[in-house]
Structures are given as structure tokens and as C-alpha cells.
Scaffold this motif. Structure first.
Motif, PDB file in Angstrom:
ATOM      1  N   VAL A 106       0.869  -1.180   0.000  1.00 10.34           N
ATOM      2  CA  VAL A 106       0.000   0.000   0.000  1.00 10.34           C
ATOM      3  C   VAL A 106       0.902   1.224   0.000  1.00 10.34           C
ATOM      4  O   VAL A 106       1.899   1.278   0.725  1.00 10.34           O
ATOM      5  N   LEU A 107       0.575   2.218  -0.831  1.00  7.68           N
ATOM      6  CA  LEU A 107       1.330   3.463  -0.792  1.00  7.68           C
ATOM      7  C   LEU A 107       0.371   4.633  -0.946  1.00  7.68           C
ATOM      8  O   LEU A 107      -0.688   4.520  -1.567  1.00  7.68           O
ATOM      9  N   SER A 108       0.737   5.765  -0.346  1.00  8.03           N
ATOM     10  CA  SER A 108      -0.106   6.962  -0.392  1.00  8.03           C
ATOM     11  C   SER A 108       0.679   8.101  -1.027  1.00  8.03           C
ATOM     12  O   SER A 108       1.866   8.280  -0.749  1.00  8.03           O
ATOM     13  N   ILE A 109       0.009   8.865  -1.873  1.00  2.14           N
ATOM     14  CA  ILE A 109       0.675   9.915  -2.625  1.00  2.14           C
ATOM     15  C   ILE A 109      -0.191  11.169  -2.703  1.00  2.14           C
ATOM     16  O   ILE A 109      -1.411  11.109  -2.518  1.00  2.14           O
ATOM     17  N   SER A 110       0.469  12.289  -2.961  1.00  2.00           N
ATOM     18  CA  SER A 110      -0.211  13.525  -3.336  1.00  2.00           C
ATOM     19  C   SER A 110       0.428  13.987  -4.638  1.00  2.00           C
ATOM     20  O   SER A 110       1.652  14.072  -4.727  1.00  2.00           O
ATOM     21  N   VAL A 111      -0.398  14.264  -5.650  1.00  2.00           N
ATOM     22  CA  VAL A 111       0.106  14.637  -6.968  1.00  2.00           C
ATOM     23  C   VAL A 111      -0.587  15.907  -7.425  1.00  2.00           C
ATOM     24  O   VAL A 111      -1.820  15.985  -7.400  1.00  2.00           O
ATOM     25  N   THR A 112       0.192  16.909  -7.828  1.00  2.00           N
ATOM     26  CA  THR A 112      -0.392  18.160  -8.302  1.00  2.00           C
ATOM     27  C   THR A 112      -0.428  18.220  -9.823  1.00  2.00           C
ATOM     28  O   THR A 112      -0.475  19.300 -10.402  1.00  2.00           O
ATOM     29  N   VAL A 141       2.165  23.876  -0.472  1.00  2.00           N
ATOM     30  CA  VAL A 141       3.440  23.241  -0.145  1.00  2.00           C
ATOM     31  C   VAL A 141       3.500  22.934   1.350  1.00  2.00           C
ATOM     32  O   VAL A 141       4.019  21.888   1.761  1.00  2.00           O
ATOM     33  N   HIS A 142       2.959  23.842   2.156  1.00  2.00           N
ATOM     34  CA  HIS A 142       2.956  23.621   3.607  1.00  2.00           C
ATOM     35  C   HIS A 142       2.191  22.342   3.957  1.00  2.00           C
ATOM     36  O   HIS A 142       2.646  21.545   4.796  1.00  2.00           O
ATOM     37  N   GLU A 143       1.030  22.131   3.321  1.00  2.00           N
ATOM     38  CA  GLU A 143       0.249  20.921   3.580  1.00  2.00           C
ATOM     39  C   GLU A 143       1.026  19.674   3.176  1.00  2.00           C
ATOM     40  O   GLU A 143       1.053  18.676   3.915  1.00  2.00           O
ATOM     41  N   MET A 144       1.653  19.728   2.010  1.00  2.00           N
ATOM     42  CA  MET A 144       2.416  18.571   1.536  1.00  2.00           C
ATOM     43  C   MET A 144       3.598  18.279   2.444  1.00  2.00           C
ATOM     44  O   MET A 144       3.873  17.126   2.776  1.00  2.00           O
ATOM     45  N   ARG A 145       4.321  19.337   2.852  1.00  2.00           N
ATOM     46  CA  ARG A 145       5.462  19.154   3.749  1.00  2.00           C
ATOM     47  C   ARG A 145       5.013  18.536   5.075  1.00  2.00           C
ATOM     48  O   ARG A 145       5.649  17.609   5.593  1.00  2.00           O
ATOM     49  N   GLU A 147       6.217  15.029   6.639  1.00  2.00           N
ATOM     50  CA  GLU A 147       6.916  15.006   7.926  1.00  2.00           C
ATOM     51  C   GLU A 147       6.201  14.121   8.933  1.00  2.00           C
ATOM     52  O   GLU A 147       6.839  13.464   9.754  1.00  2.00           O
ATOM     53  N   ASN A 148       4.865  14.094   8.869  1.00  2.00           N
ATOM     54  CA  ASN A 148       4.087  13.265   9.789  1.00  2.00           C
ATOM     55  C   ASN A 148       3.939  11.831   9.303  1.00  2.00           C
ATOM     56  O   ASN A 148       3.284  11.021   9.951  1.00  2.00           O
ATOM     57  N   ASP A 159       3.409   8.877   1.561  1.00  2.00           N
ATOM     58  CA  ASP A 159       4.744   8.392   1.201  1.00  2.00           C
ATOM     59  C   ASP A 159       5.471   9.354   0.266  1.00  2.00           C
ATOM     60  O   ASP A 159       6.669   9.586   0.428  1.00  2.00           O
ATOM     61  N   PHE A 160       4.737   9.897  -0.730  1.00  2.00           N
ATOM     62  CA  PHE A 160       5.368  10.752  -1.735  1.00  2.00           C
ATOM     63  C   PHE A 160       4.486  11.931  -2.095  1.00  2.00           C
ATOM     64  O   PHE A 160       3.253  11.846  -2.029  1.00  2.00           O
ATOM     65  N   CYS A 161       5.135  13.011  -2.505  1.00  2.00           N
ATOM     66  CA  CYS A 161       4.470  14.130  -3.180  1.00  2.00           C
ATOM     67  C   CYS A 161       5.137  14.309  -4.534  1.00  2.00           C
ATOM     68  O   CYS A 161       6.365  14.356  -4.606  1.00  2.00           O
TER      69      CYS A 161
END
Length: 294
Positions: free
Chosen positions: A92-98, A127-131, A135-136, A140-142
């Protein structure tokens, strides 16, 4: 010290609001308050400053929250390591993609190679949300058009691309191949919301050209922006790679911006202290190959 008691404290500490925390945890407010009070008695110090219904973490609470979150992170990392022992079939992996339009193609190709990996996508704006999410270890990736940096964050550039100006096919600029951005100073722009990082970037390019953009429509979805442009209601900034096949829509024209240089770098970011499973390692390498194949 009870595990559930620590989860209750974490929720209250993050929200600094008993009622909201109780609703999030699906417990009664009196039960939650009693749990926090028992924890404070156990520790021998108050964790919150209380003024009526208002609560705020004090110095003891902030210190304890940091330790509690580290402990939970270690437990989550342990769960991920155990799950990873099952291999790629259960990853399982979690990502955020813009890059909304490139995402389906990217995921389709990846899942063709690794059909049993489950992917969770998070929609993050700034960017703050992604960072913070990295950090938390919430994701897994942005993959974004803006470098994401931090003490524990690794950023790898993937590819550079220049922004274009997209206009409707019947627009007065539509028979051109390029444009100086100042020429569009009086045009109605259709843009993402002001909280998005891409909007900050495009507004910055307009100011660099010498004008404030005239925002006619402010939307949350890139697809809706493209639809309004196709309807002839305004113009917008686009990244051809981010648009994918829609960049070649017969209803719009992509103009090269000659001045100023409107260039962004796509990259992938991850938390270097966060455990990477087999699935996430394969995904990272796949993304590098995907953007580098041209």
C-alpha cells in the motif's frame, strides 16, 4: 498508560477543542474529558490551559504531544515493516500529486506492472500541507511542481517544463504561436483558488511581467478551468505535461510565453526517515523512469 488514552490526548491536543475531538473520535464529551483528566493525574502535571470551554496546550502538553506522536509513528512504522514482509502483492502506498491529468496515465502504467499494490491519493493544495503530511508520515510521496524541502525531506527533480498560456480557439491570440505575458494584462484569467501553490506561482509570473492578473473565475478543479476556457470565458496558465491529452484539445490553443521565462520543475519528495516498503521503492523508481523516458 492506556493506548486509547494516548489516542484521545493526541486528538484533543491537535484540535485544542474537546467537542471537536469527541466528535472526531466518536466518543462522548464527558468520557473524553475524564480520560484527559486521568492522564494528567497520572503524569502529575496539567497538559492544557483551560479558560471556560477553551483549552490550549501548555509547555508540558506540547512536550508530551511530541513524544506521543513519535511513539505512534514508531508503531505505524512497525506495522508497515510487517506488512512489507508479504511483498509487492500486498503493498500500500499513499501519494499527493499536483499533476491531475498525468496521474491516470502514470497510475495505469504502474498498476499494469504491479496490479496488487493499493494506492491512496491525497488532495493537498499548498506546499505547507504537503510538507506537513510528509513530515508526519501521513503520505509516502508528493509529486509536485514546487520543491518541497525540510530537515527530513528529500526532493528529487524529475523534469523541467515551461508554462503555456491557454486560450479558446476563437480568441484574438489563437492564431499565434507565442506571446509576451504583458500582452494578456487585460484578459480575464481563469485560475485555481488563491490557496493553491500553482496560483501563487502564476500570480508571481504576472507581477514579474508588470501587472496583476484579472481573475474572472477562481475554481478548485483544473478540469473545470479547462472547460471554461474551452467555452470561451477566459484564458489560463497550463503545464502541457500536467494536462496530458487535454493539452491537444481542438477547442483551445497553447501559446508559448516568450517573456518572462515561466518554467517549473516537476519533482518527487519523500521523508528520508520514513520507512519505505518494497511497494514505495518500486513506485519511486517507476516515477523516475516515467518522467525520464522522453
Amino acid at each position: 498508560m492506556e493506548f486509547l488514552q494516548l489516542k484521545y490526548f493526541q486528538a484533543v491536543a491537535r484540535l485544542e477543542h474537546i467537542t471537536k475531538a469527541a466528535k472526531q473520535l466518536n466518543v462522548s464529551q464527558p468520557s473524553l474529558s475524564n480520560s484527559i483528566q486521568r492522564l494528567e493525574r497520572k503524569l502529575g502535571v496539567p497538559l492544557f490551559e483551560r479558560q471556560g470551554r477553551q483549552i490550549q496546550l501548555n509547555a508540558f502538553g506540547k512536550t508530551y504531544l511530541k513524544r506521543v506522536e513519535q511513539a505512534f509513528l514508531e508503531l505505524e512504522e512497525g506495522e508497515r515493516e510487517i506488512a512489507d514482509m508479504a511483498g509487492l502483492d500486498h503493498g500500500v502506498l499513499s501519494i499527493s500529486v499536483t499533476l491531475p491529468y498525468v496521474l491516470p496515465t502514470l497510475l495505469k502504467e504502474f498498476l499494469t506492472l504491479y496490479p496488487h499494490i493499493r494506492i491512496i491519493q491525497r488532495q493537498l493544495g499548498s506546499v505547507h500541507e504537503m510538507r506537513t503530511e510528509l513530515e508526519n508520515a501521513d503520505i509516502d510521496f508528493c509529486i509536485s511542481t514546487t520543491p518541497i524541502t525540510g530537515q527530513t525531506i528529500e526532493w528529487l527533480p524529475l523534469v523541467k517544463e515551461e508554462l503555456c498560456l491557454t486560450v479558446p480557439k476563437g480568441h484574438r491570440f489563437a492564431d499565434r504561436e507565442s506571446i509576451s505575458l504583458i500582452e494578456a494584462a487585460n484578459e480575464p484569467f481563469i485560475s485555481l483558488s488563491s490557496r493553491s501553490n500553482f496560483r501563487e506561482i502564476t500570480d508571481g509570473f504576472c507581477r514579474q511581467a508588470g501587472f496583476e492578473p484579472n481573475i474572472a473565475f477562481e475554481l478548485e478543479e483544473v478540469s473545470a478551468i479547462q472547460t471554461l476556457v474551452e467555452m470561451g470565458l477566459g484564458i489560463t496558465f497550463t503545464l502541457p505535461l500536467a494536462l496530458g491529452k487535454r493539452a491537444s484539445s481542438p477547442e483551445t490553443v497553447q501559446l508559448k510565453i516568450t517573456e518572462p521565462l515561466c518554467q517549473r520543475t516537476f519533482g518527487i519528495a519523500w521523508n528520508k526517515k520514513h520507512y519505505l516498503s518494497q511497494a514505495t521503492i518500486h513506485f519511486r523508481q517507476f516515477v523516475i523512469n516515467f518522467f525520464g523516458k522522453d
